[in-house]
Design a protein around this motif. Structure first.
Motif, mmCIF file in Angstrom:
data_model
loop_
_atom_site.group_PDB
_atom_site.id
_atom_site.type_symbol
_atom_site.label_atom_id
_atom_site.label_comp_id
_atom_site.label_asym_id
_atom_site.label_seq_id
_atom_site.Cartn_x
_atom_site.Cartn_y
_atom_site.Cartn_z
ATOM 1 N N LEU A 85 0.861 -1.182 0.000
ATOM 2 C CA LEU A 85 0.000 0.000 0.000
ATOM 3 C C LEU A 85 0.896 1.231 0.000
ATOM 4 O O LEU A 85 2.026 1.185 0.508
ATOM 5 N N ARG A 86 0.376 2.314 -0.525
ATOM 6 C CA ARG A 86 1.079 3.580 -0.427
ATOM 7 C C ARG A 86 0.178 4.598 0.251
ATOM 8 O O ARG A 86 -0.898 4.911 -0.259
ATOM 9 N N LEU A 87 0.617 5.079 1.382
ATOM 10 C CA LEU A 87 -0.113 6.104 2.105
ATOM 11 C C LEU A 87 0.365 7.474 1.638
ATOM 12 O O LEU A 87 1.546 7.671 1.344
ATOM 13 N N SER A 88 -0.562 8.418 1.614
ATOM 14 C CA SER A 88 -0.244 9.788 1.257
ATOM 15 C C SER A 88 -0.672 10.710 2.384
ATOM 16 O O SER A 88 -1.677 10.475 3.053
ATOM 17 N N CYS A 89 0.089 11.758 2.568
ATOM 18 C CA CYS A 89 -0.248 12.794 3.544
ATOM 19 C C CYS A 89 -0.086 14.128 2.832
ATOM 20 O O CYS A 89 1.026 14.496 2.451
ATOM 21 N N THR A 90 -1.195 14.809 2.650
ATOM 22 C CA THR A 90 -1.198 16.067 1.916
ATOM 23 C C THR A 90 -1.503 17.206 2.868
ATOM 24 O O THR A 90 -2.412 17.113 3.692
ATOM 25 N N ALA A 91 -0.758 18.280 2.719
ATOM 26 C CA ALA A 91 -0.937 19.445 3.576
ATOM 27 C C ALA A 91 -1.725 20.523 2.852
ATOM 28 O O ALA A 91 -1.566 20.740 1.656
ATOM 29 N N GLY A 147 6.038 13.103 10.193
ATOM 30 C CA GLY A 147 6.170 11.765 10.758
ATOM 31 C C GLY A 147 4.959 10.917 10.473
ATOM 32 O O GLY A 147 3.856 11.431 10.215
ATOM 33 N N TRP A 148 5.173 9.623 10.490
ATOM 34 C CA TRP A 148 4.094 8.635 10.417
ATOM 35 C C TRP A 148 4.100 7.838 11.710
ATOM 36 O O TRP A 148 5.151 7.359 12.153
ATOM 37 N N PHE A 149 2.936 7.702 12.289
ATOM 38 C CA PHE A 149 2.746 6.915 13.494
ATOM 39 C C PHE A 149 1.595 5.948 13.244
ATOM 40 O O PHE A 149 0.773 6.170 12.366
ATOM 41 N N ARG A 150 1.548 4.905 14.029
ATOM 42 C CA ARG A 150 0.441 3.969 13.901
ATOM 43 C C ARG A 150 -0.011 3.528 15.282
ATOM 44 O O ARG A 150 0.764 3.525 16.236
ATOM 45 N N GLN A 151 -1.268 3.153 15.338
ATOM 46 C CA GLN A 151 -1.829 2.671 16.591
ATOM 47 C C GLN A 151 -2.729 1.488 16.297
ATOM 48 O O GLN A 151 -3.743 1.616 15.595
ATOM 49 N N ALA A 152 -2.344 0.354 16.824
ATOM 50 C CA ALA A 152 -3.143 -0.857 16.691
ATOM 51 C C ALA A 152 -4.120 -0.943 17.856
ATOM 52 O O ALA A 152 -3.876 -0.344 18.912
ATOM 53 N N PRO A 153 -5.212 -1.680 17.692
ATOM 54 C CA PRO A 153 -6.188 -1.803 18.783
ATOM 55 C C PRO A 153 -5.544 -2.305 20.068
ATOM 56 O O PRO A 153 -4.819 -3.297 20.062
ATOM 57 N N GLY A 154 -5.790 -1.579 21.146
ATOM 58 C CA GLY A 154 -5.272 -1.984 22.441
ATOM 59 C C GLY A 154 -3.803 -1.713 22.660
ATOM 60 O O GLY A 154 -3.250 -2.103 23.693
ATOM 61 N N LYS A 155 -3.174 -1.043 21.696
ATOM 62 C CA LYS A 155 -1.745 -0.756 21.833
ATOM 63 C C LYS A 155 -1.498 0.752 21.807
ATOM 64 O O LYS A 155 -2.335 1.534 21.370
ATOM 65 N N PRO A 194 0.695 -9.036 9.012
ATOM 66 C CA PRO A 194 -0.489 -8.807 9.856
ATOM 67 C C PRO A 194 -0.205 -7.856 11.025
ATOM 68 O O PRO A 194 -1.088 -7.081 11.414
ATOM 69 N N GLU A 195 1.004 -7.886 11.535
ATOM 70 C CA GLU A 195 1.340 -6.998 12.654
ATOM 71 C C GLU A 195 1.463 -5.532 12.245
ATOM 72 O O GLU A 195 1.636 -4.663 13.099
ATOM 73 N N ASP A 196 1.388 -5.248 10.949
ATOM 74 C CA ASP A 196 1.350 -3.873 10.485
ATOM 75 C C ASP A 196 -0.062 -3.284 10.539
ATOM 76 O O ASP A 196 -0.245 -2.086 10.296
ATOM 77 N N THR A 197 -1.032 -4.114 10.858
ATOM 78 C CA THR A 197 -2.412 -3.645 10.937
ATOM 79 C C THR A 197 -2.549 -2.578 12.023
ATOM 80 O O THR A 197 -2.176 -2.795 13.176
ATOM 81 N N ALA A 198 -3.076 -1.420 11.637
ATOM 82 C CA ALA A 198 -3.204 -0.294 12.565
ATOM 83 C C ALA A 198 -3.859 0.873 11.840
ATOM 84 O O ALA A 198 -3.998 0.857 10.610
ATOM 85 N N VAL A 199 -4.218 1.868 12.608
ATOM 86 C CA VAL A 199 -4.561 3.166 12.032
ATOM 87 C C VAL A 199 -3.258 3.955 11.919
ATOM 88 O O VAL A 199 -2.517 4.080 12.892
ATOM 89 N N GLY A 243 -3.014 14.509 11.060
ATOM 90 C CA GLY A 243 -4.084 14.123 10.157
ATOM 91 C C GLY A 243 -5.072 13.224 10.875
ATOM 92 O O GLY A 243 -4.876 12.855 12.038
ATOM 93 N N GLN A 244 -6.107 12.801 10.166
ATOM 94 C CA GLN A 244 -7.206 12.079 10.800
ATOM 95 C C GLN A 244 -6.969 10.581 10.902
ATOM 96 O O GLN A 244 -7.707 9.910 11.586
ATOM 97 N N GLY A 245 -5.972 10.054 10.271
ATOM 98 C CA GLY A 245 -5.705 8.628 10.338
ATOM 99 C C GLY A 245 -6.331 7.871 9.189
ATOM 100 O O GLY A 245 -7.413 8.213 8.709
ATOM 101 N N THR A 246 -5.642 6.827 8.761
ATOM 102 C CA THR A 246 -6.153 5.954 7.719
ATOM 103 C C THR A 246 -5.879 4.510 8.138
ATOM 104 O O THR A 246 -4.796 4.190 8.617
#
Length: 120
Positions: free
Chosen positions: A17-23, A34-42, A85-90, A111-114
């Motif tokens: 996948l390719r994520l984009s962040c537009t300002a 920066g890019w951050f991620r948050q998985a459920p419960g983490k 699978p461990e990359d799964t997150a917002v 940003g709002q998260g994807t």
């Protein structure tokens, strides 16, 4: 500065996948992004960051993810290959007036998260 993250989706393990962040309302030119991620419960974790000098990746994504920017489009990209699978997150993009940083509380703009979902 308002940030819009996009590009998330559902893929099978090994996919890309390719994520984009537009300002808007500002430019990335002098900002660290920066890019951050948050998985459920983490907790939220650092993934990647880029500024005018270089990029940084967390160890778990080195060799799989790549960070780039297109200042003409005011967009930063996170190319994600060999997804697990461990990359799964917002995934969130964030920006700050300093350079690239792995610390989420350094960032003033978010940003709002994807959502990225990787199935086995």
């Amino acid at each position: 500065v308002q940030l819009q993250a996009s590009g998330g989706g559902s893929v099978q393990a090994g996919g890309s996948l390719r994520l984009s962040c537009t300002a808007s309302g500002g430019t990335f030119g002098s900002l660290g992004v920066g890019w951050f991620r948050q998985a459920p419960g983490k907790e939220r974790e650092f993934v990647a960051a880029i500024d005018g000098v270089g990029t940084a990746l967390t160890d778990s994504v080195v060799g799989r993810f790549a960070n780039s920017r297109d200042d003409a489009k005011n967009t930063v990209y996170l190319q994600m290959n060999s997804l697990k699978p461990e990359d799964t997150a917002v995934y969130y993009c964030a920006a700050q007036s300093g350079g690239r940083s792995p610390w989420w509380d350094d960032y003033a703009y978010w940003g709002q998260g994807t959502l990225v979902t990787v199935s086995s």
